[in-house]
Write a protein that holds these residues in place. Structure first.
Motif, mmCIF file in Angstrom:
data_model
loop_
_atom_site.group_PDB
_atom_site.id
_atom_site.type_symbol
_atom_site.label_atom_id
_atom_site.label_comp_id
_atom_site.label_asym_id
_atom_site.label_seq_id
_atom_site.Cartn_x
_atom_site.Cartn_y
_atom_site.Cartn_z
ATOM 1 N N LEU A 24 -5.152 -1.264 5.538
ATOM 2 C CA LEU A 24 -5.253 -2.220 6.641
ATOM 3 C C LEU A 24 -4.162 -3.285 6.543
ATOM 4 C CD1 LEU A 24 -9.118 -2.728 6.900
ATOM 5 C CD2 LEU A 24 -7.622 -1.687 8.612
ATOM 6 N N ILE A 25 -3.946 -3.779 5.329
ATOM 7 C CA ILE A 25 -2.899 -4.789 5.144
ATOM 8 C C ILE A 25 -1.549 -4.213 5.549
ATOM 9 C CG2 ILE A 25 -1.651 -6.162 3.431
ATOM 10 C CD1 ILE A 25 -4.297 -6.400 1.880
ATOM 11 N N ASP A 26 -1.264 -2.996 5.105
ATOM 12 C CA ASP A 26 0.013 -2.366 5.450
ATOM 13 C C ASP A 26 0.130 -2.145 6.952
ATOM 14 O OD1 ASP A 26 0.785 -2.295 2.823
ATOM 15 O OD2 ASP A 26 0.121 -0.233 2.476
ATOM 16 N N ARG A 27 -0.984 -1.753 7.577
ATOM 17 C CA ARG A 27 -0.962 -1.510 9.020
ATOM 18 C C ARG A 27 -0.693 -2.808 9.790
ATOM 19 N NH1 ARG A 27 -5.072 2.242 12.425
ATOM 20 N NH2 ARG A 27 -4.451 1.631 14.528
ATOM 21 N N PHE A 28 -1.371 -3.882 9.390
ATOM 22 C CA PHE A 28 -1.161 -5.168 10.063
ATOM 23 C C PHE A 28 0.262 -5.672 9.828
ATOM 24 C CE2 PHE A 28 -5.943 -5.987 9.442
ATOM 25 C CZ PHE A 28 -6.230 -5.309 10.617
ATOM 26 N N ARG A 29 0.792 -5.358 8.665
ATOM 27 C CA ARG A 29 2.158 -5.773 8.361
ATOM 28 C C ARG A 29 3.156 -5.042 9.245
ATOM 29 N NH1 ARG A 29 5.103 -4.786 2.481
ATOM 30 N NH2 ARG A 29 6.949 -6.059 2.837
ATOM 31 N N GLN A 30 2.952 -3.732 9.393
ATOM 32 C CA GLN A 30 3.885 -2.923 10.168
ATOM 33 C C GLN A 30 3.757 -3.166 11.667
ATOM 34 O OE1 GLN A 30 2.937 1.042 8.884
ATOM 35 N NE2 GLN A 30 3.634 0.699 6.785
ATOM 36 N N ARG A 31 2.534 -3.267 12.169
ATOM 37 C CA ARG A 31 2.309 -3.376 13.613
ATOM 38 C C ARG A 31 2.368 -4.801 14.141
ATOM 39 N NH1 ARG A 31 -2.056 0.973 15.932
ATOM 40 N NH2 ARG A 31 -1.144 2.845 15.011
ATOM 41 N N HIS A 32 1.965 -5.753 13.310
ATOM 42 C CA HIS A 32 1.844 -7.134 13.799
ATOM 43 C C HIS A 32 2.708 -8.128 13.039
ATOM 44 C CE1 HIS A 32 -1.473 -5.648 16.237
ATOM 45 N NE2 HIS A 32 -2.028 -5.152 15.141
ATOM 46 N N GLY A 33 3.427 -7.654 12.030
ATOM 47 C CA GLY A 33 4.362 -8.520 11.322
ATOM 48 C C GLY A 33 3.707 -9.637 10.536
ATOM 49 N N ILE A 34 2.510 -9.397 9.994
ATOM 50 C CA ILE A 34 1.858 -10.462 9.217
ATOM 51 C C ILE A 34 2.653 -10.732 7.948
ATOM 52 C CG2 ILE A 34 -0.417 -9.783 10.064
ATOM 53 C CD1 ILE A 34 -0.957 -8.709 7.186
ATOM 54 N N ASP A 35 2.479 -11.907 7.422
ATOM 55 C CA ASP A 35 3.125 -12.293 6.171
ATOM 56 C C ASP A 35 2.292 -11.727 5.017
ATOM 57 O OD1 ASP A 35 4.151 -13.487 3.918
ATOM 58 O OD2 ASP A 35 4.200 -15.509 4.752
ATOM 59 N N PRO A 36 2.801 -10.775 4.265
ATOM 60 C CA PRO A 36 2.024 -10.162 3.195
ATOM 61 C C PRO A 36 1.690 -11.121 2.066
ATOM 62 C CG PRO A 36 4.301 -9.446 3.071
ATOM 63 C CD PRO A 36 4.152 -10.183 4.369
ATOM 64 N N GLY A 37 2.371 -12.263 2.042
ATOM 65 C CA GLY A 37 2.072 -13.268 1.030
ATOM 66 C C GLY A 37 0.991 -14.238 1.465
ATOM 67 N N ARG A 38 0.403 -13.991 2.647
ATOM 68 C CA ARG A 38 -0.635 -14.883 3.169
ATOM 69 C C ARG A 38 -1.873 -14.073 3.550
ATOM 70 N NH1 ARG A 38 2.848 -17.402 1.297
ATOM 71 N NH2 ARG A 38 3.852 -19.300 2.023
ATOM 72 N N VAL A 39 -2.250 -13.156 2.693
ATOM 73 C CA VAL A 39 -3.433 -12.331 2.928
ATOM 74 C C VAL A 39 -4.589 -12.897 2.105
ATOM 75 C CG1 VAL A 39 -4.466 -10.049 2.688
ATOM 76 C CG2 VAL A 39 -2.079 -10.269 3.400
ATOM 77 N N PHE A 40 -5.641 -13.321 2.797
ATOM 78 C CA PHE A 40 -6.805 -13.914 2.137
ATOM 79 C C PHE A 40 -8.039 -13.061 2.405
ATOM 80 C CE2 PHE A 40 -3.788 -17.276 2.906
ATOM 81 C CZ PHE A 40 -3.793 -17.993 1.709
ATOM 82 N N VAL A 41 -8.929 -13.050 1.459
ATOM 83 C CA VAL A 41 -10.138 -12.236 1.568
ATOM 84 C C VAL A 41 -11.365 -13.115 1.436
ATOM 85 C CG1 VAL A 41 -11.492 -10.383 0.517
ATOM 86 C CG2 VAL A 41 -8.997 -10.200 0.619
ATOM 87 N N THR A 42 -12.316 -12.947 2.346
ATOM 88 C CA THR A 42 -13.588 -13.633 2.216
ATOM 89 C C THR A 42 -14.705 -12.620 2.425
ATOM 90 O OG1 THR A 42 -14.931 -15.502 2.978
ATOM 91 C CG2 THR A 42 -13.748 -14.277 4.650
ATOM 92 N N GLY A 43 -15.820 -12.828 1.736
ATOM 93 C CA GLY A 43 -16.925 -11.890 1.866
ATOM 94 C C GLY A 43 -18.248 -12.537 1.512
ATOM 95 N N PHE A 44 -19.304 -11.984 2.081
ATOM 96 C CA PHE A 44 -20.671 -12.449 1.843
ATOM 97 C C PHE A 44 -21.458 -11.361 1.125
ATOM 98 C CE2 PHE A 44 -25.053 -12.454 3.809
ATOM 99 C CZ PHE A 44 -25.580 -13.432 2.970
ATOM 100 N N SER A 45 -22.186 -11.723 0.081
ATOM 101 C CA SER A 45 -23.030 -10.793 -0.653
ATOM 102 C C SER A 45 -22.171 -9.671 -1.252
ATOM 103 C CB SER A 45 -24.116 -10.251 0.276
ATOM 104 O OG SER A 45 -25.133 -9.605 -0.451
#
Length: 215
Positions: free
Chosen positions: A10-31
């Motif tokens: 998913l990170i790679d896909r968002f990077r390729q399709r939407h140009g996200i900054d790979p150094g600004r990937v944050f993860v949050t989760g519940f339980s």
């Protein structure tokens, strides 16, 4: 299921399709999602700039398939002291006493573990409980908890990644927020802490620093 592979894809896909900054990937989760955030912090730190976990405690060392987190990163934790699934004081996690899910560290030990990974040696600073706006916060004459109280503890040191832990006294296995109430079975939903807003602000501040670099 290859959860780590899915998230990496998913990170790679968002990077390729939407140009996200790979150094600004944050993860949050519940339980279980919080446990996944811990796992990613431990096993793919080069892809993650920081994590936030709600209603999750670090597994005890014997529960890890490999090693625990070792790479410094910003960490935010939120835990309810009356969580019926994830014991605030540590121990056996289970679904209301059934379907045991393994042992976890206490909320405080979880925060300390990440502070140690981040190289923080200075003592944490806590803000005392604050009654809810309607005045219901506090204890009744018998000493029982009455109303939500939130304690914020910060582990910080100059030049080190921060660890921030919120203890929701009387809170259940829920996401604190002012708009939605979890089923009563899950315990009290605190409405004095807006967890999504707090997490967003934490990540926004963390994103101003250098994150991981993916070659």
């Amino acid at each position: 299921m290859d959860d780590e592979g899915l998230i990496a894809a998913l990170i790679d896909r968002f990077r390729q399709r939407h140009g996200i900054d790979p150094g600004r990937v944050f993860v949050t989760g519940f339980s279980n999602g919080g446990q996944m955030a811990f796992r990613l912090a431990a096993r793919t730190p080069e892809r993650i700039a920081g994590i936030a976990a709600i209603g999750a405690g670090l597994p005890t060392p014997d529960q890890w398939e490999g090693s625990g987190p070792k790479h410094p990163m910003p960490v935010l934790l939120i835990a309810g002291t009356r969580d019926p699934i994830m014991p605030y004081e540590g121990g056996e996690a289970s679904v209301f006493g059934f379907q045991k899910r393994g042992t976890v560290r206490s909320a405080e030990a979880t925060a300390r573990a990440f502070a140690e990974v981040n190289g923080i040696t200075e003592p944490p600073v806590s803000w005392p409980p604050t009654p809810s706006p309607d005045g219901s916060g506090g204890f009744d004459e018998s000493g029982d908890f009455e109303g939500p109280l939130v304690i914020e503890t910060r582990y910080t040191q100059r030049g080190k990644e921060p660890v921030v832990a919120f203890a929701v006294r009387g809170g259940g296995h829920t996401i604190p927020n002012p708009d939605y109430r979890f089923p009563r079975l899950m315990g009290r939903t605190d409405d004095t802490l807006d967890a999504p807003a707090v997490i967003w602000a934490f990540f926004a501040e963390a994103s101003q620093t250098d994150g991981p670099v993916i070659p």
